[in-house]
Structure formats: structure tokens, C-alpha cells
Design a protein around this motif. Structure first.
Motif, short mmCIF file in Angstrom:
data_model
loop_
_atom_site.label_atom_id
_atom_site.label_comp_id
_atom_site.label_asym_id
_atom_site.label_seq_id
_atom_site.Cartn_x
_atom_site.Cartn_y
_atom_site.Cartn_z
N ALA A 15 1.00 -1.30 0.05
CA ALA A 15 0.15 0.17 -0.07
C ALA A 15 0.91 1.18 -0.03
CB ALA A 15 -0.99 0.01 1.14
N GLN A 16 2.01 1.31 0.76
CA GLN A 16 2.65 2.47 0.69
C GLN A 16 3.59 2.63 -0.36
OE1 GLN A 16 5.18 1.15 4.36
NE2 GLN A 16 3.75 2.45 5.60
N ILE A 22 1.89 6.68 -6.72
CA ILE A 22 0.88 7.84 -7.27
C ILE A 22 1.21 9.32 -6.75
CG2 ILE A 22 -1.70 8.73 -6.64
CD1 ILE A 22 -2.05 5.69 -6.59
N ARG A 23 1.83 9.36 -5.71
CA ARG A 23 2.24 10.82 -5.29
C ARG A 23 3.21 11.43 -6.36
NH1 ARG A 23 1.61 8.74 0.61
NH2 ARG A 23 -0.48 9.58 1.33
N ILE A 48 -6.24 1.11 2.76
CA ILE A 48 -5.70 -0.20 3.05
C ILE A 48 -4.56 0.02 4.27
CG2 ILE A 48 -4.32 -2.00 2.09
CD1 ILE A 48 -6.35 -1.74 -0.58
N GLU A 49 -3.87 1.17 3.96
CA GLU A 49 -2.69 1.32 4.89
C GLU A 49 -3.27 1.51 6.28
OE1 GLU A 49 0.91 4.32 5.54
OE2 GLU A 49 -0.69 5.18 5.11
N LYS A 50 -4.35 2.17 6.55
CA LYS A 50 -4.90 2.33 7.87
C LYS A 50 -5.45 1.22 8.45
CE LYS A 50 -5.89 7.18 7.43
NZ LYS A 50 -6.61 8.03 6.29
N SER A 64 6.81 -3.35 9.73
CA SER A 64 8.01 -2.60 8.88
C SER A 64 7.41 -1.87 7.89
CB SER A 64 8.93 -3.69 8.31
OG SER A 64 9.38 -4.52 9.32
N ASN A 65 7.71 -0.66 7.79
CA ASN A 65 7.34 0.14 6.85
C ASN A 65 8.23 0.23 5.60
OD1 ASN A 65 5.13 2.23 7.95
ND2 ASN A 65 6.46 2.42 9.47
N LEU A 66 7.80 0.59 4.47
CA LEU A 66 8.61 0.58 3.23
C LEU A 66 9.86 1.43 3.60
CD1 LEU A 66 8.27 -0.34 0.40
CD2 LEU A 66 7.30 2.04 -0.24
#
Length: 142
Positions: A15-16, A22-23, A48-50, A64-66
């Protein structure tokens, strides 16, 4: 075999990555309908991230974040790929490629996942469905 924690981390990172991609391109989109579609896709990735973070919190897990280096590298590659030509078509192509890669990774993970948590399985399926739908929605902009 992926456990619940690993699967949820994978969903969060996917998701990240979608959000990051997109950003990187949204402000470059020429057509307003493409920009609108990108905003819709971003909202779904945000949701989805939330949901992934909420599920992790309920289970007392830290995900673990991206990795920031992955985001920087992807951003640099995206900017280079947008140079010259039909920008909207290039954006659509990158979205389709990214969603396809996401689906491949997601399907591999689902096949390696023990599917012991229905909420995580449902979120994984939701992400796959979103990516499949986004491929279809991006095709007219090619």
C-alpha cells in the motif's frame, strides 16, 4: 510459509509503495479525469494502509514500513520515465506495471501464507482486487 505478521507487513508495504508511486505522478497528470482516478486510487491505498495499521495495533504488532531508500529510488526512476512524450500514457503505463508487480507479489505471498487470520486474508484479497481493478481503470489512459 508467511505468518500473520509477515503477511500484514507485506500488505502495508504494498500500500505504501502504491501511495508513493501515485504521489510521484499525480501532479504531472495532464488530463483531469486521470488526476481524479489517481486521487481515487490513492484514497483506497490510504484506506488499506490504515486498516493494516489498525489490525497490527489490535494484535500488538509493529509493522515494517517501506524503506525510505526504496521510495527515493522509485521517485527518481519515475521522474526520469516521465520525460518527453505523452505523459498521461506514461503514467498509465507505470500504474499498470506497478499494479501488475503488486499482484504478482501479493499472489505469491497469499500462496505462501497460512491464512490463519481471516481479517488479514480479507485485507490481502482486497488489495489484490484493488490492483486488478486499477489495471483496468488505467488502460484507457494509455
Amino acid at each position: 510459509m508467511l505468518d500473520n505478521h509477515q503477511m500484514l507487513s507485506s500488505i502495508l508495504q504494498a500500500a505504501q509503495m502504491g501511495q508513493s508511486g501515485i504521489r510521484c505522478v499525480i501532479d504531472h497528470a495532464v488530463r483531469t479525469d486521470l488526476r481524479s482516478e489517481l486521487k481515487n486510487q490513492l484514497k483506497e491505498y490510504d484506506s488499506i494502509e490504515k486498516e493494516a495499521l489498525k489490525l497490527a495495533s489490535q494484535r500488538g504488532w509493529e509493522l515494517s514500513n517501506l524503506h525510505p531508500a526504496v521510495v527515493k529510488m522509485a521517485s527518481a526512476m519515475t521522474k526520469a520515465r516521465l520525460l518527453g512524450g505523452n505523459i498521461d500514457s506514461k503514467i498509465a503505463g507505470m500504474l499498470i506495471q506497478g499494479n501488475t508487480r503488486g499482484m504478482i507479489t501479493g499472489l505469491k505471498n497469499i500462496h505462501q501464507y497460512n491464512k490463519s487470520d481471516p481479517a488479514i486474508t480479507g485485507l490481502a484479497q482486497r488489495l489484490l482486487g484493488k490492483e486488478s481493478t486499477d489495471i483496468q481503470k488505467s488502460q484507457p489512459f494509455l
